[in-house]
Scaffold this motif. Structure first.
Motif, PDB file in Angstrom:
ATOM      1  N   VAL A  44       0.625  -3.902  -8.802  1.00  0.00           N
ATOM      2  CA  VAL A  44       1.302  -4.134  -7.600  1.00  0.00           C
ATOM      3  C   VAL A  44       0.559  -5.251  -6.746  1.00  0.00           C
ATOM      4  N   THR A  45       1.410  -6.080  -6.369  1.00  0.00           N
ATOM      5  CA  THR A  45       0.582  -7.075  -5.206  1.00  0.00           C
ATOM      6  C   THR A  45       1.641  -7.519  -4.273  1.00  0.00           C
ATOM      7  N   GLN A  46       0.964  -8.511  -3.165  1.00  0.00           N
ATOM      8  CA  GLN A  46       1.677  -8.933  -1.972  1.00  0.00           C
ATOM      9  C   GLN A  46       2.349 -10.230  -2.466  1.00  0.00           C
ATOM     10  N   GLY A  47       3.461 -10.351  -1.934  1.00  0.00           N
ATOM     11  CA  GLY A  47       4.047 -11.748  -1.897  1.00  0.00           C
ATOM     12  C   GLY A  47       3.577 -12.436  -0.647  1.00  0.00           C
ATOM     13  N   TYR A  48       3.874 -13.562  -0.517  1.00  0.00           N
ATOM     14  CA  TYR A  48       3.412 -14.649   0.957  1.00  0.00           C
ATOM     15  C   TYR A  48       2.213 -14.780   1.261  1.00  0.00           C
ATOM     16  N   ILE A  49       1.348 -13.602   1.195  1.00  0.00           N
ATOM     17  CA  ILE A  49       0.026 -14.043   1.726  1.00  0.00           C
ATOM     18  C   ILE A  49      -0.979 -14.558   0.650  1.00  0.00           C
ATOM     19  N   CYS A  50      -1.954 -15.283   1.079  1.00  0.00           N
ATOM     20  CA  CYS A  50      -2.750 -16.029   0.536  1.00  0.00           C
ATOM     21  C   CYS A  50      -4.258 -16.255   1.283  1.00  0.00           C
ATOM     22  N   LYS A  51      -5.261 -16.857   0.605  1.00  0.00           N
ATOM     23  CA  LYS A  51      -6.211 -17.494   1.479  1.00  0.00           C
ATOM     24  C   LYS A  51      -6.267 -18.920   1.353  1.00  0.00           C
ATOM     25  N   ASN A  52      -6.606 -19.460   2.748  1.00  0.00           N
ATOM     26  CA  ASN A  52      -6.531 -21.082   2.757  1.00  0.00           C
ATOM     27  C   ASN A  52      -8.173 -21.619   2.394  1.00  0.00           C
ATOM     28  N   LYS A  64       0.827  -1.083   0.142  1.00  0.00           N
ATOM     29  CA  LYS A  64       0.143  -0.027  -0.007  1.00  0.00           C
ATOM     30  C   LYS A  64       0.540   1.334   0.104  1.00  0.00           C
ATOM     31  N   LEU A  65       1.952   1.235   0.953  1.00  0.00           N
ATOM     32  CA  LEU A  65       2.871   2.227   0.838  1.00  0.00           C
ATOM     33  C   LEU A  65       3.325   2.569  -0.604  1.00  0.00           C
ATOM     34  N   PHE A  66       3.941   1.445  -1.040  1.00  0.00           N
ATOM     35  CA  PHE A  66       4.590   1.486  -2.435  1.00  0.00           C
ATOM     36  C   PHE A  66       3.803   2.091  -3.707  1.00  0.00           C
ATOM     37  N   TYR A  67       2.485   1.670  -3.382  1.00  0.00           N
ATOM     38  CA  TYR A  67       1.467   2.242  -4.480  1.00  0.00           C
ATOM     39  C   TYR A  67       1.103   3.573  -4.045  1.00  0.00           C
ATOM     40  N   GLU A  68       0.906   3.939  -2.960  1.00  0.00           N
ATOM     41  CA  GLU A  68       0.722   5.356  -2.719  1.00  0.00           C
ATOM     42  C   GLU A  68       2.261   6.388  -3.208  1.00  0.00           C
ATOM     43  N   LYS A  91       1.307   5.726 -13.111  1.00  0.00           N
ATOM     44  CA  LYS A  91      -0.101   4.946 -12.930  1.00  0.00           C
ATOM     45  C   LYS A  91       0.328   3.502 -12.814  1.00  0.00           C
ATOM     46  N   SER A  92      -0.505   2.842 -11.799  1.00  0.00           N
ATOM     47  CA  SER A  92      -0.408   1.386 -11.466  1.00  0.00           C
ATOM     48  C   SER A  92      -1.649   1.067 -10.947  1.00  0.00           C
ATOM     49  N   VAL A  93      -1.874  -0.427 -10.890  1.00  0.00           N
ATOM     50  CA  VAL A  93      -3.131  -1.053 -10.310  1.00  0.00           C
ATOM     51  C   VAL A  93      -2.907  -1.697  -9.102  1.00  0.00           C
ATOM     52  N   PHE A  94      -3.557  -1.420  -8.200  1.00  0.00           N
ATOM     53  CA  PHE A  94      -3.602  -2.536  -6.954  1.00  0.00           C
ATOM     54  C   PHE A  94      -4.120  -3.836  -7.207  1.00  0.00           C
ATOM     55  N   LEU A  95      -3.209  -4.918  -6.939  1.00  0.00           N
ATOM     56  CA  LEU A  95      -3.868  -6.179  -7.410  1.00  0.00           C
ATOM     57  C   LEU A  95      -3.746  -6.879  -5.692  1.00  0.00           C
ATOM     58  N   PRO A  96      -4.952  -7.058  -5.032  1.00  0.00           N
ATOM     59  CA  PRO A  96      -4.917  -7.557  -3.816  1.00  0.00           C
ATOM     60  C   PRO A  96      -4.653  -9.242  -3.921  1.00  0.00           C
ATOM     61  N   ALA A  97      -3.569  -9.792  -3.328  1.00  0.00           N
ATOM     62  CA  ALA A  97      -3.253 -11.101  -3.522  1.00  0.00           C
ATOM     63  C   ALA A  97      -4.296 -12.051  -2.746  1.00  0.00           C
ATOM     64  N   LYS A 108      -6.940 -22.153 -10.085  1.00  0.00           N
ATOM     65  CA  LYS A 108      -7.828 -21.362  -9.602  1.00  0.00           C
ATOM     66  C   LYS A 108      -7.313 -20.024  -9.471  1.00  0.00           C
ATOM     67  N   ILE A 109      -5.751 -19.867  -9.404  1.00  0.00           N
ATOM     68  CA  ILE A 109      -4.988 -18.723  -9.248  1.00  0.00           C
ATOM     69  C   ILE A 109      -5.153 -18.070 -10.756  1.00  0.00           C
ATOM     70  N   GLN A 110      -4.796 -19.065 -11.723  1.00  0.00           N
ATOM     71  CA  GLN A 110      -4.901 -18.683 -13.071  1.00  0.00           C
ATOM     72  C   GLN A 110      -6.136 -18.145 -13.481  1.00  0.00           C
ATOM     73  N   GLU A 111      -7.260 -18.663 -12.854  1.00  0.00           N
ATOM     74  CA  GLU A 111      -8.663 -18.219 -13.329  1.00  0.00           C
ATOM     75  C   GLU A 111      -8.721 -16.751 -12.921  1.00  0.00           C
ATOM     76  N   ARG A 112      -8.430 -16.638 -11.596  1.00  0.00           N
ATOM     77  CA  ARG A 112      -9.083 -15.406 -10.957  1.00  0.00           C
ATOM     78  C   ARG A 112      -8.130 -14.434 -11.326  1.00  0.00           C
ATOM     79  N   LEU A 113      -6.889 -14.647 -11.413  1.00  0.00           N
ATOM     80  CA  LEU A 113      -5.870 -13.359 -11.898  1.00  0.00           C
ATOM     81  C   LEU A 113      -6.119 -13.168 -13.117  1.00  0.00           C
ATOM     82  N   GLY A 114      -6.398 -14.266 -14.041  1.00  0.00           N
ATOM     83  CA  GLY A 114      -6.646 -13.711 -15.507  1.00  0.00           C
ATOM     84  C   GLY A 114      -7.767 -12.656 -15.623  1.00  0.00           C
TER      85      GLY A 114
END
Ligand code: ASP
Ligand code: MG
Length: 440
Positions: free
Chosen positions: A178-186, A125-129, A137-143, A159-165
Protein backbone atom coordinates in the motif's frame (compact mmCIF):
# COMPACT_ATOMS: atom_id res chain seq x y z
CA UNK A 1 2.83 -7.64 -10.33
CA UNK A 2 0.13 -5.08 -11.05
CA UNK A 3 -0.68 -1.57 -9.92
CA UNK A 4 -4.14 -0.65 -8.63
CA UNK A 5 -4.73 3.06 -8.12
CA UNK A 6 -7.86 4.34 -6.41
CA UNK A 7 -8.95 7.96 -6.65
CA UNK A 8 -10.41 10.20 -3.97
CA UNK A 9 -14.05 9.23 -4.50
CA UNK A 10 -13.12 5.54 -4.41
CA UNK A 11 -11.81 5.94 -0.86
CA UNK A 12 -13.87 8.99 0.16
CA UNK A 13 -16.49 7.15 2.21
CA UNK A 14 -15.98 4.31 4.69
CA UNK A 15 -18.16 1.96 2.64
CA UNK A 16 -16.22 2.82 -0.52
CA UNK A 17 -12.97 2.06 1.24
CA UNK A 18 -14.42 -1.33 2.12
CA UNK A 19 -15.18 -1.89 -1.56
CA UNK A 20 -11.58 -1.08 -2.38
CA UNK A 21 -10.50 -3.64 0.18
CA UNK A 22 -12.69 -6.27 -1.55
CA UNK A 23 -11.21 -5.39 -4.94
CA UNK A 24 -7.61 -5.63 -3.86
CA UNK A 25 -8.12 -8.81 -1.85
CA UNK A 26 -9.22 -10.61 -5.03
CA UNK A 27 -6.79 -12.57 -7.18
CA UNK A 28 -3.37 -14.01 -6.58
CA UNK A 29 -1.22 -11.59 -8.51
CA UNK A 30 0.89 -9.39 -6.21
CA UNK A 31 -0.14 -5.75 -6.34
CA UNK A 32 0.90 -2.28 -5.35
CA UNK A 33 -2.14 -0.31 -4.24
CA UNK A 34 -1.82 3.44 -4.78
CA UNK A 35 -4.31 5.65 -2.97
CA UNK A 36 -5.32 9.29 -3.36
CA UNK A 37 -6.46 11.35 -0.42
CA UNK A 38 -10.15 11.03 0.55
CA UNK A 39 -12.23 13.20 -1.79
CA UNK A 40 -12.30 16.82 -0.67
CA UNK A 41 -9.21 16.52 1.50
CA UNK A 42 -6.61 17.97 -0.86
CA UNK A 43 -8.92 20.91 -1.59
CA UNK A 44 -9.32 21.46 2.16
CA UNK A 45 -5.54 21.31 2.63
CA UNK A 46 -5.07 23.83 -0.19
CA UNK A 47 -7.53 26.06 1.69
CA UNK A 48 -5.53 25.71 4.90
CA UNK A 49 -2.31 26.56 3.07
CA UNK A 50 -3.93 29.56 1.38
CA UNK A 51 -5.22 30.88 4.71
CA UNK A 52 -1.77 30.53 6.25
CA UNK A 53 -0.12 32.17 3.23
CA UNK A 54 -2.48 35.10 3.78
CA UNK A 55 -1.53 35.19 7.46
CA UNK A 56 -5.06 34.24 8.51
CA UNK A 57 -4.37 31.70 11.26
CA UNK A 58 -7.91 31.78 12.63
CA UNK A 59 -9.37 30.61 9.33
CA UNK A 60 -6.63 28.00 8.97
CA UNK A 61 -7.37 26.72 12.49
CA UNK A 62 -11.08 26.43 11.89
CA UNK A 63 -10.48 24.59 8.60
CA UNK A 64 -8.11 22.18 10.38
CA UNK A 65 -10.67 21.50 13.11
CA UNK A 66 -13.42 20.94 10.59
CA UNK A 67 -11.29 18.49 8.61
CA UNK A 68 -10.31 16.66 11.80
CA UNK A 69 -13.97 16.16 12.73
CA UNK A 70 -14.58 14.73 9.28
CA UNK A 71 -11.78 12.21 9.79
CA UNK A 72 -12.91 11.26 13.28
CA UNK A 73 -16.35 10.48 11.95
CA UNK A 74 -14.84 8.59 9.00
CA UNK A 75 -12.73 6.52 11.37
CA UNK A 76 -15.68 5.70 13.57
CA UNK A 77 -17.58 4.31 10.59
CA UNK A 78 -14.60 2.65 8.91
CA UNK A 79 -13.54 0.32 11.69
CA UNK A 80 -15.61 -2.19 13.61
CA UNK A 81 -13.51 -3.07 16.64
CA UNK A 82 -12.79 -0.65 19.47
CA UNK A 83 -9.14 -1.47 19.12
CA UNK A 84 -8.95 -0.55 15.43
CA UNK A 85 -10.95 2.62 16.08
CA UNK A 86 -8.41 3.57 18.69
CA UNK A 87 -5.53 2.94 16.25
CA UNK A 88 -7.33 4.97 13.59
CA UNK A 89 -7.82 7.88 15.98
CA UNK A 90 -4.18 7.72 16.89
CA UNK A 91 -3.21 8.12 13.24
CA UNK A 92 -5.61 11.03 12.84
CA UNK A 93 -4.37 12.72 16.00
CA UNK A 94 -0.78 12.44 14.90
CA UNK A 95 -1.42 14.15 11.56
CA UNK A 96 -3.66 16.86 12.95
CA UNK A 97 -1.18 17.55 15.70
CA UNK A 98 1.30 18.18 12.92
CA UNK A 99 -1.10 20.62 11.22
CA UNK A 100 -1.63 22.40 14.52
CA UNK A 101 2.11 22.76 15.04
CA UNK A 102 2.40 24.33 11.61
CA UNK A 103 -0.03 26.98 12.78
CA UNK A 104 2.57 28.12 15.25
CA UNK A 105 5.59 28.32 12.98
CA UNK A 106 6.29 30.67 10.12
CA UNK A 107 4.78 29.56 6.85
CA UNK A 108 6.68 28.92 3.62
CA UNK A 109 6.26 26.96 0.39
CA UNK A 110 8.09 23.88 1.74
CA UNK A 111 5.68 23.76 4.68
CA UNK A 112 2.79 24.14 2.29
CA UNK A 113 3.92 20.98 0.50
CA UNK A 114 4.03 19.21 3.85
CA UNK A 115 0.46 20.29 4.49
CA UNK A 116 -0.65 19.00 1.08
CA UNK A 117 0.96 15.62 1.76
CA UNK A 118 -1.24 14.93 4.78
CA UNK A 119 -4.19 13.70 2.70
CA UNK A 120 -2.43 10.76 1.08
CA UNK A 121 -0.58 9.92 4.30
CA UNK A 122 -3.89 9.73 6.16
CA UNK A 123 -5.79 7.74 3.54
CA UNK A 124 -3.06 5.09 3.19
CA UNK A 125 -2.48 4.72 6.92
CA UNK A 126 -6.20 4.34 7.59
CA UNK A 127 -6.52 1.83 4.75
CA UNK A 128 -3.55 -0.15 5.98
CA UNK A 129 -5.10 -0.22 9.43
CA UNK A 130 -8.37 -1.44 7.92
CA UNK A 131 -6.54 -4.30 6.21
CA UNK A 132 -4.89 -5.27 9.48
CA UNK A 133 -8.19 -5.14 11.33
CA UNK A 134 -9.62 -7.57 8.78
CA UNK A 135 -6.59 -9.84 8.89
CA UNK A 136 -5.50 -9.04 5.31
CA UNK A 137 -1.75 -9.08 5.24
CA UNK A 138 -0.10 -6.13 3.53
CA UNK A 139 3.07 -4.07 3.51
CA UNK A 140 3.09 -0.31 3.97
CA UNK A 141 5.36 1.27 1.36
CA UNK A 142 6.04 4.96 2.10
CA UNK A 143 6.15 6.86 -1.21
CA UNK A 144 8.56 9.37 0.32
CA UNK A 145 11.14 6.59 0.46
CA UNK A 146 11.20 5.98 -3.29
CA UNK A 147 9.27 8.61 -5.30
CA UNK A 148 11.32 11.66 -6.25
CA UNK A 149 11.55 14.57 -8.68
CA UNK A 150 14.60 16.49 -9.90
CA UNK A 151 15.23 20.22 -9.98
CA UNK A 152 12.95 20.57 -13.02
CA UNK A 153 10.19 18.76 -11.16
CA UNK A 154 10.60 15.76 -13.44
CA UNK A 155 10.30 12.27 -11.89
CA UNK A 156 13.64 10.47 -11.53
CA UNK A 157 12.57 7.15 -12.97
CA UNK A 158 15.90 5.28 -12.72
CA UNK A 159 16.25 6.24 -9.05
CA UNK A 160 12.62 5.40 -8.35
CA UNK A 161 13.20 2.04 -10.00
CA UNK A 162 16.25 1.30 -7.89
CA UNK A 163 14.77 2.35 -4.54
CA UNK A 164 11.44 0.66 -5.15
CA UNK A 165 13.18 -2.49 -6.35
CA UNK A 166 15.07 -2.68 -3.06
CA UNK A 167 11.97 -2.13 -0.94
CA UNK A 168 10.06 -4.82 -2.79
CA UNK A 169 12.97 -7.24 -2.60
CA UNK A 170 12.84 -6.94 1.19
CA UNK A 171 9.38 -8.51 1.07
CA UNK A 172 9.65 -11.21 -1.56
CA UNK A 173 6.63 -13.22 -0.50
CA UNK A 174 4.17 -10.40 0.12
CA UNK A 175 1.16 -9.91 -2.13
CA UNK A 176 -0.25 -6.51 -1.21
CA UNK A 177 1.71 -3.27 -0.92
CA UNK A 178 0.00 0.00 0.00
CA UNK A 179 1.45 3.35 -0.98
CA UNK A 180 0.58 7.01 -1.48
CA UNK A 181 -0.16 8.64 -4.80
CA UNK A 182 0.78 12.26 -5.48
CA UNK A 183 3.51 12.80 -2.89
CA UNK A 184 7.26 12.64 -3.44
CA UNK A 185 10.57 14.14 -2.39
CA UNK A 186 12.16 16.94 -4.40
CA UNK A 187 15.84 17.52 -5.17
CA UNK A 188 16.24 19.37 -1.85
CA UNK A 189 14.95 16.22 -0.14
CA UNK A 190 11.83 18.11 0.95
CA UNK A 191 8.32 16.71 0.73
CA UNK A 192 6.77 17.72 -2.58
CA UNK A 193 4.09 16.47 -4.98
CA UNK A 194 3.34 15.58 -8.59
CA UNK A 195 0.73 18.36 -8.93
CA UNK A 196 -3.03 18.09 -8.56
CA UNK A 197 -4.46 14.81 -9.74
CA UNK A 198 -0.95 13.36 -9.63
CA UNK A 199 -1.84 9.99 -8.12
CA UNK A 200 -2.43 8.62 -11.62
CA UNK A 201 1.07 9.76 -12.46
CA UNK A 202 2.42 7.93 -9.39
CA UNK A 203 0.66 4.75 -10.50
CA UNK A 204 2.07 4.97 -13.99
CA UNK A 205 5.59 5.74 -12.74
CA UNK A 206 5.47 2.76 -10.40
CA UNK A 207 4.09 0.62 -13.22
CA UNK A 208 7.00 1.66 -15.41
CA UNK A 209 9.55 1.26 -12.63
CA UNK A 210 8.64 -2.36 -11.95
CA UNK A 211 7.46 -3.25 -15.48
CA UNK A 212 4.04 -4.11 -14.06
CA UNK A 213 1.63 -6.35 -15.95
CA UNK A 214 -0.97 -3.58 -15.91
CA UNK A 215 -1.70 -0.21 -14.30
CA UNK A 216 -5.33 -0.15 -13.21
CA UNK A 217 -6.80 3.30 -12.57
CA UNK A 218 -10.00 2.85 -10.56
CA UNK A 219 -12.38 5.81 -10.59
CA UNK A 220 -16.10 6.38 -10.48
CA UNK A 221 -16.90 6.18 -14.18
CA UNK A 222 -16.74 3.24 -16.51
CA UNK A 223 -13.73 4.29 -18.56
CA UNK A 224 -12.85 7.10 -20.90
CA UNK A 225 -15.92 8.24 -22.78
CA UNK A 226 -16.14 9.23 -26.41
CA UNK A 227 -17.26 12.72 -25.39
CA UNK A 228 -17.65 14.79 -22.25
CA UNK A 229 -20.53 13.20 -20.29
CA UNK A 230 -21.06 16.45 -18.38
CA UNK A 231 -21.94 18.23 -21.61
CA UNK A 232 -23.22 15.64 -24.07
CA UNK A 233 -26.06 13.21 -23.25
CA UNK A 234 -25.26 10.23 -25.38
CA UNK A 235 -21.71 9.25 -24.57
CA UNK A 236 -20.27 5.79 -24.20
CA UNK A 237 -17.04 4.33 -22.87
CA UNK A 238 -14.31 3.52 -25.40
CA UNK A 239 -13.06 -0.05 -25.03
CA UNK A 240 -9.61 0.43 -26.54
CA UNK A 241 -7.27 3.34 -27.09
CA UNK A 242 -3.66 3.62 -28.07
CA UNK A 243 -1.24 5.48 -25.82
CA UNK A 244 -1.12 8.32 -28.36
CA UNK A 245 -4.89 8.68 -28.48
CA UNK A 246 -5.22 8.51 -24.71
CA UNK A 247 -2.48 11.11 -24.25
CA UNK A 248 -4.21 13.53 -26.63
CA UNK A 249 -7.54 13.05 -24.88
CA UNK A 250 -6.14 13.34 -21.37
CA UNK A 251 -4.19 16.44 -22.26
CA UNK A 252 -7.06 18.07 -24.10
CA UNK A 253 -9.61 17.78 -21.38
CA UNK A 254 -10.75 14.23 -20.63
CA UNK A 255 -10.79 14.57 -16.86
CA UNK A 256 -10.50 10.90 -16.02
CA UNK A 257 -6.72 10.62 -16.36
CA UNK A 258 -3.81 12.90 -15.45
CA UNK A 259 -2.19 13.84 -18.79
CA UNK A 260 1.37 13.11 -17.67
CA UNK A 261 0.45 9.60 -16.63
CA UNK A 262 0.62 8.14 -20.13
CA UNK A 263 4.32 8.47 -20.96
CA UNK A 264 5.84 6.23 -18.24
CA UNK A 265 3.46 3.40 -19.07
CA UNK A 266 3.98 3.96 -22.77
CA UNK A 267 7.74 3.98 -22.49
CA UNK A 268 7.76 0.64 -20.70
CA UNK A 269 4.83 -0.71 -22.66
CA UNK A 270 2.64 -1.35 -19.61
CA UNK A 271 -1.08 -1.41 -20.44
CA UNK A 272 -3.26 1.06 -18.55
CA UNK A 273 -6.85 0.19 -17.67
CA UNK A 274 -9.48 2.67 -16.59
CA UNK A 275 -11.99 0.89 -14.37
CA UNK A 276 -15.02 1.74 -12.28
CA UNK A 277 -15.07 0.94 -8.55
CA UNK A 278 -18.88 1.09 -8.58
CA UNK A 279 -19.08 -1.37 -11.48
CA UNK A 280 -15.99 -3.52 -11.16
CA UNK A 281 -17.03 -5.97 -13.85
CA UNK A 282 -17.58 -3.34 -16.53
CA UNK A 283 -15.08 -3.47 -19.37
CA UNK A 284 -13.65 0.01 -18.90
CA UNK A 285 -11.00 1.36 -21.23
CA UNK A 286 -7.77 -0.43 -22.06
CA UNK A 287 -4.88 1.69 -23.28
CA UNK A 288 -2.04 -0.11 -25.04
CA UNK A 289 0.52 0.42 -27.78
CA UNK A 290 -1.77 -1.42 -30.16
CA UNK A 291 -2.72 0.72 -33.15
CA UNK A 292 -3.94 -2.11 -35.30
CA UNK A 293 -7.62 -1.32 -34.98
CA UNK A 294 -9.44 0.17 -37.93
CA UNK A 295 -9.46 3.92 -38.17
CA UNK A 296 -12.14 6.44 -37.44
CA UNK A 297 -12.90 9.10 -34.90
CA UNK A 298 -13.04 7.57 -31.45
CA UNK A 299 -13.44 10.44 -29.05
CA UNK A 300 -13.74 14.16 -28.47
CA UNK A 301 -12.56 16.32 -25.63
CA UNK A 302 -12.65 20.02 -24.89
CA UNK A 303 -10.11 22.04 -22.96
CA UNK A 304 -10.94 25.46 -21.52
CA UNK A 305 -8.83 28.37 -20.44
CA UNK A 306 -6.90 28.71 -23.69
CA UNK A 307 -5.21 31.90 -24.80
CA UNK A 308 -4.23 32.48 -28.43
CA UNK A 309 -1.30 34.62 -29.47
CA UNK A 310 -0.89 35.86 -33.03
CA UNK A 311 2.38 37.36 -34.25
CA UNK A 312 2.16 39.13 -37.61
CA UNK A 313 5.34 40.12 -39.32
CA UNK A 314 6.25 40.85 -42.90
CA UNK A 315 9.79 40.00 -41.87
CA UNK A 316 8.71 36.41 -41.54
CA UNK A 317 8.30 36.28 -45.33
CA UNK A 318 11.06 34.09 -46.73
CA UNK A 319 12.97 34.37 -43.46
CA UNK A 320 14.54 31.41 -41.74
CA UNK A 321 15.07 31.15 -38.01
CA UNK A 322 11.94 33.17 -37.31
CA UNK A 323 10.05 30.34 -35.62
CA UNK A 324 13.05 29.43 -33.52
CA UNK A 325 13.28 32.95 -32.14
CA UNK A 326 9.57 32.97 -31.39
CA UNK A 327 9.73 29.60 -29.64
CA UNK A 328 12.74 30.64 -27.61
CA UNK A 329 10.63 33.28 -25.93
CA UNK A 330 8.22 30.60 -24.74
CA UNK A 331 11.07 28.38 -23.67
CA UNK A 332 12.58 31.18 -21.65
CA UNK A 333 9.35 31.56 -19.69
CA UNK A 334 8.78 27.80 -19.38
CA UNK A 335 5.44 28.12 -21.11
CA UNK A 336 4.35 25.23 -23.27
CA UNK A 337 2.55 25.71 -26.56
CA UNK A 338 -0.42 23.54 -27.48
CA UNK A 339 -1.62 24.40 -30.99
CA UNK A 340 0.26 26.17 -33.77
CA UNK A 341 -0.75 27.33 -37.20
CA UNK A 342 1.29 29.43 -39.54
CA UNK A 343 0.86 31.43 -42.68
CA UNK A 344 3.64 33.09 -44.61
CA UNK A 345 3.31 36.30 -42.65
CA UNK A 346 1.82 35.28 -39.33
CA UNK A 347 1.92 32.61 -36.68
CA UNK A 348 -0.87 31.78 -34.25
CA UNK A 349 -0.32 29.61 -31.25
CA UNK A 350 -2.08 28.75 -28.03
CA UNK A 351 -1.01 28.44 -24.41
CA UNK A 352 -2.92 27.59 -21.25
CA UNK A 353 -0.50 28.91 -18.66
CA UNK A 354 -0.63 32.71 -18.75
CA UNK A 355 1.64 33.31 -15.74
CA UNK A 356 4.25 35.02 -17.93
CA UNK A 357 1.96 36.36 -20.64
CA UNK A 358 2.99 39.98 -20.18
CA UNK A 359 6.71 39.24 -20.46
CA UNK A 360 6.12 36.95 -23.43
CA UNK A 361 4.01 39.58 -25.14
CA UNK A 362 6.56 42.32 -24.73
CA UNK A 363 9.41 40.14 -26.02
CA UNK A 364 7.36 38.97 -29.00
CA UNK A 365 6.64 42.60 -29.88
CA UNK A 366 10.20 42.77 -31.20
CA UNK A 367 9.16 40.42 -34.04
CA UNK A 368 6.00 42.13 -35.19
CA UNK A 369 2.45 42.97 -34.25
CA UNK A 370 1.14 40.81 -31.39
CA UNK A 371 -2.54 40.06 -30.74
CA UNK A 372 -3.88 38.16 -27.73
CA UNK A 373 -7.28 36.44 -27.46
CA UNK A 374 -8.43 35.02 -24.15
CA UNK A 375 -11.20 32.68 -23.19
CA UNK A 376 -10.90 30.12 -25.91
CA UNK A 377 -11.37 26.36 -25.93
CA UNK A 378 -9.59 23.65 -27.84
CA UNK A 379 -11.80 20.90 -29.18
CA UNK A 380 -9.72 17.82 -29.74
CA UNK A 381 -10.94 15.11 -32.12
CA UNK A 382 -9.05 11.87 -31.66
CA UNK A 383 -8.95 8.59 -33.50
CA UNK A 384 -6.76 6.22 -35.38
CA UNK A 385 -5.59 7.13 -38.87
CA UNK A 386 -8.01 10.02 -39.12
CA UNK A 387 -5.78 11.54 -41.73
CA UNK A 388 -5.80 8.62 -44.05
CA UNK A 389 -9.54 8.27 -44.21
CA UNK A 390 -11.65 9.92 -46.80
CA UNK A 391 -14.36 12.17 -45.56
CA UNK A 392 -13.37 12.48 -41.91
CA UNK A 393 -12.26 16.07 -42.16
CA UNK A 394 -15.28 16.88 -44.26
CA UNK A 395 -17.52 15.33 -41.63
CA UNK A 396 -15.84 17.38 -38.91
CA UNK A 397 -16.18 20.60 -40.87
CA UNK A 398 -19.79 19.91 -41.79
CA UNK A 399 -20.61 19.27 -38.15
CA UNK A 400 -19.01 22.57 -37.19
CA UNK A 401 -20.61 24.55 -40.03
CA UNK A 402 -22.33 26.97 -37.64
CA UNK A 403 -19.41 27.51 -35.31
CA UNK A 404 -16.73 30.15 -35.95
CA UNK A 405 -13.33 28.47 -35.89
CA UNK A 406 -10.40 30.52 -34.70
CA UNK A 407 -7.71 27.97 -35.59
CA UNK A 408 -7.62 24.47 -37.09
CA UNK A 409 -4.77 22.07 -36.62
CA UNK A 410 -4.73 19.08 -38.96
CA UNK A 411 -1.81 16.86 -39.86
CA UNK A 412 0.22 17.27 -36.67
CA UNK A 413 -0.34 13.60 -36.02
CA UNK A 414 -2.37 10.85 -37.62
CA UNK A 415 -4.59 10.69 -34.58
CA UNK A 416 -5.77 14.18 -34.01
CA UNK A 417 -7.55 17.18 -35.40
CA UNK A 418 -7.87 20.17 -33.10
CA UNK A 419 -9.99 23.25 -33.53
CA UNK A 420 -9.95 26.39 -31.46
CA UNK A 421 -13.25 28.12 -30.69
CA UNK A 422 -14.47 30.84 -28.41
CA UNK A 423 -15.30 29.25 -25.04
CA UNK A 424 -18.94 30.21 -25.55
CA UNK A 425 -19.08 27.73 -28.45
CA UNK A 426 -17.40 24.82 -26.69
CA UNK A 427 -20.53 22.97 -25.63
CA UNK A 428 -22.31 23.41 -28.94
CA UNK A 429 -19.18 22.31 -30.80
CA UNK A 430 -18.96 19.11 -28.73
CA UNK A 431 -22.67 18.44 -29.23
CA UNK A 432 -22.63 19.10 -32.99
CA UNK A 433 -19.58 16.92 -33.46
CA UNK A 434 -21.22 14.18 -31.42
CA UNK A 435 -24.23 14.27 -33.73
CA UNK A 436 -22.14 14.45 -36.89
CA UNK A 437 -19.55 11.83 -35.98
CA UNK A 438 -21.21 9.35 -33.64
CA UNK A 439 -24.97 9.51 -33.93
CA UNK A 440 -25.56 8.86 -37.62
N1 ASP B 1 -5.07 14.16 -3.78
C1 ASP B 1 -4.44 14.79 -4.91
C2 ASP B 1 -5.41 15.76 -5.57
O1 ASP B 1 -6.55 15.83 -5.20
C3 ASP B 1 -3.89 13.83 -5.89
C4 ASP B 1 -4.91 12.96 -6.57
O2 ASP B 1 -6.03 12.80 -6.11
O3 ASP B 1 -4.58 12.39 -7.61
O4 ASP B 1 -5.03 16.46 -6.47
MG1 MG C 1 -7.83 11.90 -9.99
Amino acid sequence: MKIMKFGGTSVGKPERMHQVKDLIAKGDEPKIVVLSALSGTTNALVGIGDALAAGDKATAKSKIDQLQKHYEQFCDELFSSAEAKKEGLKIIQEHFEFLNIILKISFNEAINKDILAQGELLSTKLFYELLSELGIKSVFLPALEFMSIDENNEPELPKIQERLGKLLAENPREKIFVTQGYICKNYRNEVDNLKRGGSDYTASLIGAAISASVVEIWTDIDGMHNNDPRIVDKTRPIAKLSFEEAAELAYFGAKILHPASIWPAQQFNVPVKLLNTMEPDALGTTITADMSEIGGVKALAGKDGITAIKIKSSRMLLAYGFLRRVFEVFEKYKTSIDMITTSEVAISLTIDDITHLEEIKSELAAFGHVEIDHNLSIICIVGNLIMEQNGVLQNIMNSLADIPLRMVSYGGSKHNVSVLVDAAYKNSALKSLNRGLFEF
